[in-house]
Design a protein around this motif. Sequence first.
Motif, PDB file in Angstrom:
ATOM      1  N   GLY A  39     -33.735 -65.051 -98.133  1.00 53.33           N
ATOM      2  CA  GLY A  39     -33.183 -64.047 -99.039  1.00 53.33           C
ATOM      3  C   GLY A  39     -33.591 -64.283-100.476  1.00 53.33           C
ATOM      4  O   GLY A  39     -33.950 -63.343-101.195  1.00 53.33           O
ATOM      5  N   SER A  40     -33.556 -65.536-100.910  1.00 49.32           N
ATOM      6  CA  SER A  40     -33.952 -65.810-102.294  1.00 49.32           C
ATOM      7  C   SER A  40     -35.449 -65.607-102.498  1.00 49.32           C
ATOM      8  O   SER A  40     -35.878 -65.178-103.572  1.00 49.32           O
ATOM      9  CB  SER A  40     -33.541 -67.230-102.687  1.00 49.32           C
ATOM     10  OG  SER A  40     -34.203 -68.172-101.895  1.00 49.32           O
ATOM     11  N   TRP A  41     -36.255 -65.884-101.491  1.00 49.36           N
ATOM     12  CA  TRP A  41     -37.693 -65.621-101.604  1.00 49.36           C
ATOM     13  C   TRP A  41     -37.953 -64.116-101.654  1.00 49.36           C
ATOM     14  O   TRP A  41     -38.705 -63.632-102.494  1.00 49.36           O
ATOM     15  CB  TRP A  41     -38.433 -66.235-100.424  1.00 49.36           C
ATOM     16  CG  TRP A  41     -39.841 -65.755-100.283  1.00 49.36           C
ATOM     17  CD1 TRP A  41     -40.913 -66.135-101.037  1.00 49.36           C
ATOM     18  CD2 TRP A  41     -40.324 -64.787 -99.355  1.00 49.36           C
ATOM     19  NE1 TRP A  41     -42.033 -65.466-100.625  1.00 49.36           N
ATOM     20  CE2 TRP A  41     -41.703 -64.625 -99.593  1.00 49.36           C
ATOM     21  CE3 TRP A  41     -39.735 -64.045 -98.345  1.00 49.36           C
ATOM     22  CZ2 TRP A  41     -42.481 -63.748 -98.848  1.00 49.36           C
ATOM     23  CZ3 TRP A  41     -40.509 -63.187 -97.609  1.00 49.36           C
ATOM     24  CH2 TRP A  41     -41.865 -63.038 -97.866  1.00 49.36           C
ATOM     25  N   GLY A  44     -36.168 -62.545-104.812  1.00 51.81           N
ATOM     26  CA  GLY A  44     -36.588 -63.142-106.078  1.00 51.81           C
ATOM     27  C   GLY A  44     -38.023 -62.821-106.442  1.00 51.81           C
ATOM     28  O   GLY A  44     -38.320 -62.451-107.576  1.00 51.81           O
ATOM     29  N   ASN A  45     -38.924 -62.951-105.489  1.00 55.69           N
ATOM     30  CA  ASN A  45     -40.339 -62.780-105.799  1.00 55.69           C
ATOM     31  C   ASN A  45     -40.970 -61.589-105.086  1.00 55.69           C
ATOM     32  O   ASN A  45     -42.032 -61.143-105.466  1.00 55.69           O
ATOM     33  CB  ASN A  45     -41.125 -64.042-105.400  1.00 55.69           C
ATOM     34  CG  ASN A  45     -40.687 -65.241-106.187  1.00 55.69           C
ATOM     35  OD1 ASN A  45     -40.308 -65.117-107.336  1.00 55.69           O
ATOM     36  ND2 ASN A  45     -40.724 -66.402-105.579  1.00 55.69           N
ATOM     37  N   GLY A  46     -40.386 -61.150-104.047  1.00 52.30           N
ATOM     38  CA  GLY A  46     -40.988 -60.084-103.263  1.00 52.30           C
ATOM     39  C   GLY A  46     -41.895 -60.657-102.187  1.00 52.30           C
ATOM     40  O   GLY A  46     -42.139 -61.862-102.117  1.00 52.30           O
ATOM     41  N   THR A  47     -42.394 -59.808-101.335  1.00 55.46           N
ATOM     42  CA  THR A  47     -43.192 -60.283-100.205  1.00 55.46           C
ATOM     43  C   THR A  47     -44.626 -60.612-100.582  1.00 55.46           C
ATOM     44  O   THR A  47     -45.358 -61.168 -99.773  1.00 55.46           O
ATOM     45  CB  THR A  47     -43.195 -59.212 -99.099  1.00 55.46           C
ATOM     46  OG1 THR A  47     -43.699 -57.985 -99.636  1.00 55.46           O
ATOM     47  CG2 THR A  47     -41.807 -59.007 -98.546  1.00 55.46           C
ATOM     48  N   ASN A  48     -45.051 -60.288-101.783  1.00 55.61           N
ATOM     49  CA  ASN A  48     -46.419 -60.599-102.194  1.00 55.61           C
ATOM     50  C   ASN A  48     -46.561 -62.009-102.744  1.00 55.61           C
ATOM     51  O   ASN A  48     -47.668 -62.460-102.996  1.00 55.61           O
ATOM     52  CB  ASN A  48     -46.890 -59.597-103.251  1.00 55.61           C
ATOM     53  CG  ASN A  48     -47.003 -58.205-102.670  1.00 55.61           C
ATOM     54  OD1 ASN A  48     -47.272 -58.053-101.487  1.00 55.61           O
ATOM     55  ND2 ASN A  48     -46.780 -57.200-103.498  1.00 55.61           N
ATOM     56  N   ALA A  49     -45.449 -62.702-102.954  1.00 55.87           N
ATOM     57  CA  ALA A  49     -45.490 -64.050-103.525  1.00 55.87           C
ATOM     58  C   ALA A  49     -45.769 -65.084-102.430  1.00 55.87           C
ATOM     59  O   ALA A  49     -45.751 -64.792-101.233  1.00 55.87           O
ATOM     60  CB  ALA A  49     -44.163 -64.358-104.199  1.00 55.87           C
ATOM     61  N   PHE A  51     -45.232 -67.785 -99.778  1.00 53.91           N
ATOM     62  CA  PHE A  51     -44.124 -67.945 -98.826  1.00 53.91           C
ATOM     63  C   PHE A  51     -43.682 -69.407 -98.788  1.00 53.91           C
ATOM     64  O   PHE A  51     -44.063 -70.182 -97.928  1.00 53.91           O
ATOM     65  CB  PHE A  51     -44.542 -67.465 -97.431  1.00 53.91           C
ATOM     66  CG  PHE A  51     -43.421 -67.456 -96.443  1.00 53.91           C
ATOM     67  CD1 PHE A  51     -42.371 -66.573 -96.584  1.00 53.91           C
ATOM     68  CD2 PHE A  51     -43.414 -68.346 -95.385  1.00 53.91           C
ATOM     69  CE1 PHE A  51     -41.333 -66.563 -95.677  1.00 53.91           C
ATOM     70  CE2 PHE A  51     -42.389 -68.351 -94.471  1.00 53.91           C
ATOM     71  CZ  PHE A  51     -41.338 -67.455 -94.616  1.00 53.91           C
ATOM     72  N   TRP A  52     -42.853 -69.804 -99.764  1.00 51.60           N
ATOM     73  CA  TRP A  52     -42.407 -71.192 -99.862  1.00 51.60           C
ATOM     74  C   TRP A  52     -41.332 -71.561 -98.851  1.00 51.60           C
ATOM     75  O   TRP A  52     -41.160 -72.758 -98.579  1.00 51.60           O
ATOM     76  CB  TRP A  52     -41.933 -71.509-101.274  1.00 51.60           C
ATOM     77  CG  TRP A  52     -40.790 -70.661-101.737  1.00 51.60           C
ATOM     78  CD1 TRP A  52     -40.881 -69.526-102.475  1.00 51.60           C
ATOM     79  CD2 TRP A  52     -39.407 -70.881-101.501  1.00 51.60           C
ATOM     80  NE1 TRP A  52     -39.639 -69.001-102.710  1.00 51.60           N
ATOM     81  CE2 TRP A  52     -38.702 -69.830-102.115  1.00 51.60           C
ATOM     82  CE3 TRP A  52     -38.671 -71.846-100.819  1.00 51.60           C
ATOM     83  CZ2 TRP A  52     -37.319 -69.717-102.079  1.00 51.60           C
ATOM     84  CZ3 TRP A  52     -37.293 -71.745-100.783  1.00 51.60           C
ATOM     85  CH2 TRP A  52     -36.633 -70.694-101.408  1.00 51.60           C
ATOM     86  N   PRO A  53     -40.564 -70.634 -98.244  1.00 56.57           N
ATOM     87  CA  PRO A  53     -39.535 -71.067 -97.289  1.00 56.57           C
ATOM     88  C   PRO A  53     -40.077 -71.742 -96.035  1.00 56.57           C
ATOM     89  O   PRO A  53     -39.311 -72.318 -95.267  1.00 56.57           O
ATOM     90  CB  PRO A  53     -38.805 -69.770 -96.929  1.00 56.57           C
ATOM     91  CG  PRO A  53     -39.005 -68.877 -98.085  1.00 56.57           C
ATOM     92  CD  PRO A  53     -40.367 -69.204 -98.582  1.00 56.57           C
ATOM     93  N   LYS A  54     -41.387 -71.716 -95.834  1.00 54.22           N
ATOM     94  CA  LYS A  54     -41.922 -72.397 -94.651  1.00 54.22           C
ATOM     95  C   LYS A  54     -41.742 -73.901 -94.752  1.00 54.22           C
ATOM     96  O   LYS A  54     -41.621 -74.578 -93.737  1.00 54.22           O
ATOM     97  CB  LYS A  54     -43.385 -72.050 -94.443  1.00 54.22           C
ATOM     98  CG  LYS A  54     -44.320 -72.542 -95.515  1.00 54.22           C
ATOM     99  CD  LYS A  54     -45.741 -72.101 -95.243  1.00 54.22           C
ATOM    100  CE  LYS A  54     -46.646 -72.431 -96.410  1.00 54.22           C
ATOM    101  NZ  LYS A  54     -47.984 -71.922 -96.208  1.00 54.22           N
ATOM    102  N   TRP A  55     -41.708 -74.458 -95.982  1.00 53.67           N
ATOM    103  CA  TRP A  55     -41.576 -75.912 -96.135  1.00 53.67           C
ATOM    104  C   TRP A  55     -40.179 -76.410 -95.790  1.00 53.67           C
ATOM    105  O   TRP A  55     -40.060 -77.372 -95.025  1.00 53.67           O
ATOM    106  CB  TRP A  55     -42.009 -76.329 -97.539  1.00 53.67           C
ATOM    107  CG  TRP A  55     -43.436 -75.979 -97.769  1.00 53.67           C
ATOM    108  CD1 TRP A  55     -43.924 -75.043 -98.632  1.00 53.67           C
ATOM    109  CD2 TRP A  55     -44.569 -76.515 -97.080  1.00 53.67           C
ATOM    110  NE1 TRP A  55     -45.295 -74.967 -98.534  1.00 53.67           N
ATOM    111  CE2 TRP A  55     -45.714 -75.874 -97.586  1.00 53.67           C
ATOM    112  CE3 TRP A  55     -44.734 -77.474 -96.090  1.00 53.67           C
ATOM    113  CZ2 TRP A  55     -46.996 -76.159 -97.140  1.00 53.67           C
ATOM    114  CZ3 TRP A  55     -46.008 -77.766 -95.646  1.00 53.67           C
ATOM    115  CH2 TRP A  55     -47.122 -77.114 -96.172  1.00 53.67           C
TER     116      TRP A  55
END
Length: 75
Positions: A39-41, A44-49, A51-55
Amino acid sequence: MNKYLELLGDAHLLHIARKRIWFKRSLLFYIVVMLFCLGSWYFGNGTNAYFWPKWPAFSLAIFLFMFFMEAYVFT
């Protein structure tokens, strides 16, 4: 002597049940944390940013897998 073995078996079953409850709580924690991260990804940044939640998903999944193995496989 037979009564002692019955109590020992009950204690072992209780230990297994506690491990499985711990795994289910950990799974719920994983789901809540991942929903928050996604949700924060997304908001906060949209789907073009990037994808940091994978870590956090990968690192928490390793621990969740270990809890699963301990609760259901190595009992």
